[in-house]
Design a protein around this motif. Structure first.
Motif, PDB file in Angstrom:
ATOM      1  N   VAL A 148      44.874 -33.112  17.984  1.00 17.30           N
ATOM      2  CA  VAL A 148      44.379 -33.667  16.772  1.00 17.30           C
ATOM      3  C   VAL A 148      45.372 -34.185  15.706  1.00 17.30           C
ATOM      4  CG1 VAL A 148      42.737 -33.573  14.756  1.00 17.30           C
ATOM      5  CG2 VAL A 148      42.034 -32.424  17.110  1.00 17.30           C
ATOM      6  N   ARG A 149      45.311 -35.453  15.481  1.00 18.96           N
ATOM      7  CA  ARG A 149      46.137 -36.027  14.503  1.00 18.96           C
ATOM      8  C   ARG A 149      45.415 -35.996  12.902  1.00 18.96           C
ATOM      9  NH1 ARG A 149      48.593 -42.273  14.721  1.00 18.96           N
ATOM     10  NH2 ARG A 149      49.355 -42.488  12.779  1.00 18.96           N
ATOM     11  N   THR A 158      47.990 -46.974  18.520  1.00 18.71           N
ATOM     12  CA  THR A 158      46.777 -46.417  19.378  1.00 18.71           C
ATOM     13  C   THR A 158      46.644 -47.649  20.378  1.00 18.71           C
ATOM     14  OG1 THR A 158      45.172 -47.223  17.940  1.00 18.71           O
ATOM     15  CG2 THR A 158      46.088 -45.005  17.343  1.00 18.71           C
ATOM     16  N   GLU A 209      37.518 -42.330  24.375  1.00 13.33           N
ATOM     17  CA  GLU A 209      38.641 -42.788  23.631  1.00 13.33           C
ATOM     18  C   GLU A 209      38.865 -41.893  22.759  1.00 13.33           C
ATOM     19  OE1 GLU A 209      38.091 -46.512  21.102  1.00 13.33           O
ATOM     20  OE2 GLU A 209      36.276 -46.555  22.336  1.00 13.33           O
ATOM     21  N   ASP A 210      40.132 -41.963  21.888  1.00  9.12           N
ATOM     22  CA  ASP A 210      40.250 -41.216  20.808  1.00  9.12           C
ATOM     23  C   ASP A 210      39.142 -41.567  19.650  1.00  9.12           C
ATOM     24  OD1 ASP A 210      42.350 -40.134  22.172  1.00  9.12           O
ATOM     25  OD2 ASP A 210      43.907 -40.955  20.878  1.00  9.12           O
ATOM     26  N   GLU A 211      38.778 -40.635  18.690  1.00 11.66           N
ATOM     27  CA  GLU A 211      37.949 -40.891  17.842  1.00 11.66           C
ATOM     28  C   GLU A 211      38.654 -40.980  16.453  1.00 11.66           C
ATOM     29  OE1 GLU A 211      33.500 -40.068  15.652  1.00 11.66           O
ATOM     30  OE2 GLU A 211      34.257 -39.005  17.320  1.00 11.66           O
ATOM     31  N   VAL A 212      39.047 -42.235  16.111  1.00 14.00           N
ATOM     32  CA  VAL A 212      39.987 -42.293  14.983  1.00 14.00           C
ATOM     33  C   VAL A 212      39.053 -42.837  13.629  1.00 14.00           C
ATOM     34  CG1 VAL A 212      41.953 -43.617  14.091  1.00 14.00           C
ATOM     35  CG2 VAL A 212      41.760 -43.134  16.252  1.00 14.00           C
ATOM     36  N   SER A 246      42.178 -38.318  14.015  1.00 17.30           N
ATOM     37  CA  SER A 246      42.084 -38.872  15.350  1.00 17.30           C
ATOM     38  C   SER A 246      41.953 -37.803  16.517  1.00 17.30           C
ATOM     39  CB  SER A 246      43.434 -39.522  15.534  1.00 17.30           C
ATOM     40  OG  SER A 246      43.142 -40.016  16.965  1.00 17.30           O
ATOM     41  N   PRO A 296      41.193 -36.503  19.936  1.00 20.87           N
ATOM     42  CA  PRO A 296      41.489 -36.931  21.584  1.00 20.87           C
ATOM     43  C   PRO A 296      40.288 -37.228  22.216  1.00 20.87           C
ATOM     44  CG  PRO A 296      42.849 -35.062  20.770  1.00 20.87           C
ATOM     45  CD  PRO A 296      41.854 -35.052  19.830  1.00 20.87           C
ATOM     46  N   THR A 297      40.476 -38.091  23.064  1.00 23.31           N
ATOM     47  CA  THR A 297      39.544 -38.376  24.291  1.00 23.31           C
ATOM     48  C   THR A 297      39.179 -37.252  24.794  1.00 23.31           C
ATOM     49  OG1 THR A 297      40.616 -40.559  24.790  1.00 23.31           O
ATOM     50  CG2 THR A 297      39.439 -39.738  26.364  1.00 23.31           C
ATOM     51  N   THR A 312      37.394 -34.559  23.675  1.00 26.84           N
ATOM     52  CA  THR A 312      37.491 -33.448  22.934  1.00 26.84           C
ATOM     53  C   THR A 312      35.607 -33.220  22.324  1.00 26.84           C
ATOM     54  OG1 THR A 312      39.597 -33.616  21.995  1.00 26.84           O
ATOM     55  CG2 THR A 312      38.195 -32.039  20.844  1.00 26.84           C
TER      56      THR A 312
END
Length: 179
Positions: A34-35, A69, A101-104, A134, A136-137, A139
């Motif tokens: 996680v960002r 991204t 996809e990543d959730e940003v 962010s 991740p895909t 998660t």
């Protein structure tokens, strides 16, 4: 204020970790991919600004983020106590789900919690104005802005069709108190 609370074994109770320090939040979330960042932005907008104004004001930040991204589109979501469908939206976000996809998300105003379910732990990342997260895909997670939500967030998508959830069917979100 931003906050991270981590629970062991997927059960509420005494947390393994609780911190409000942005660097500690970043460091605790990084091992699960996680960002988390705090953005100090010169942009100062009223919560009443139109989505188009918000997108334009954050365009330099969005262009950089979307370039990093590979995202294809961005939008603004606003949830307020008077949002007509707020209960239906909240219900949709409260069930554990994943994305392809990543959730940003970048929090322009207000706050909300991304609750992540990873490797037998639950990470409650309470994000506030100025936070970028962010997820991740793939998660497992859910989101809660509370029964009287006040949040404006930029949403960044790779898939230009927008937000698509894949619900897990796990009732873990029901075992944790909602905001």
């Amino acid at each position: 204020m931003s906050r991270l609370t981590i629970f062991e074994d997927g059960r509420p109770g005494d947390p393994v970790l609780r911190t409000e320090e942005p660097a500690a939040i970043r460091d605790a979330l990084a091992p699960i991919g996680v960002r988390f960042e705090r953005w100090e932005s010169p942009v100062s907008l009223s919560p009443d600004e139109a989505p188009e104004v918000i997108l334009e004001a954050f365009r330099p930040h969005l262009d950089r983020l979307m370039g990093e991204t590979g995202a294809g589109t961005a939008d603004v979501i606003k949830l307020r106590p008077d949002t007509p469908n707020k209960d239906a939206l909240r219900s949709k976000f409260l069930s554990e789900h994943t994305h392809s996809e990543d959730e940003v998300r970048f929090f322009v105003h207000g706050s909300g919690s991304f609750i992540l379910h990873v490797d037998g732990r639950v990470y409650d990342a309470h994000c506030t104005q100025g936070d970028l997260i962010s997820v991740p895909t793939g998660t497992r997670h859910w989101f809660d802005a509370g029964t009287e939500p006040f949040v404006t967030a930029l949403r960044v998508f790779t898939d230009t069709t927008g937000w698509v959830a894949h619900y897990t069917g796990d009732d873990i979100a029901d075992r944790f108190p909602a905001a």
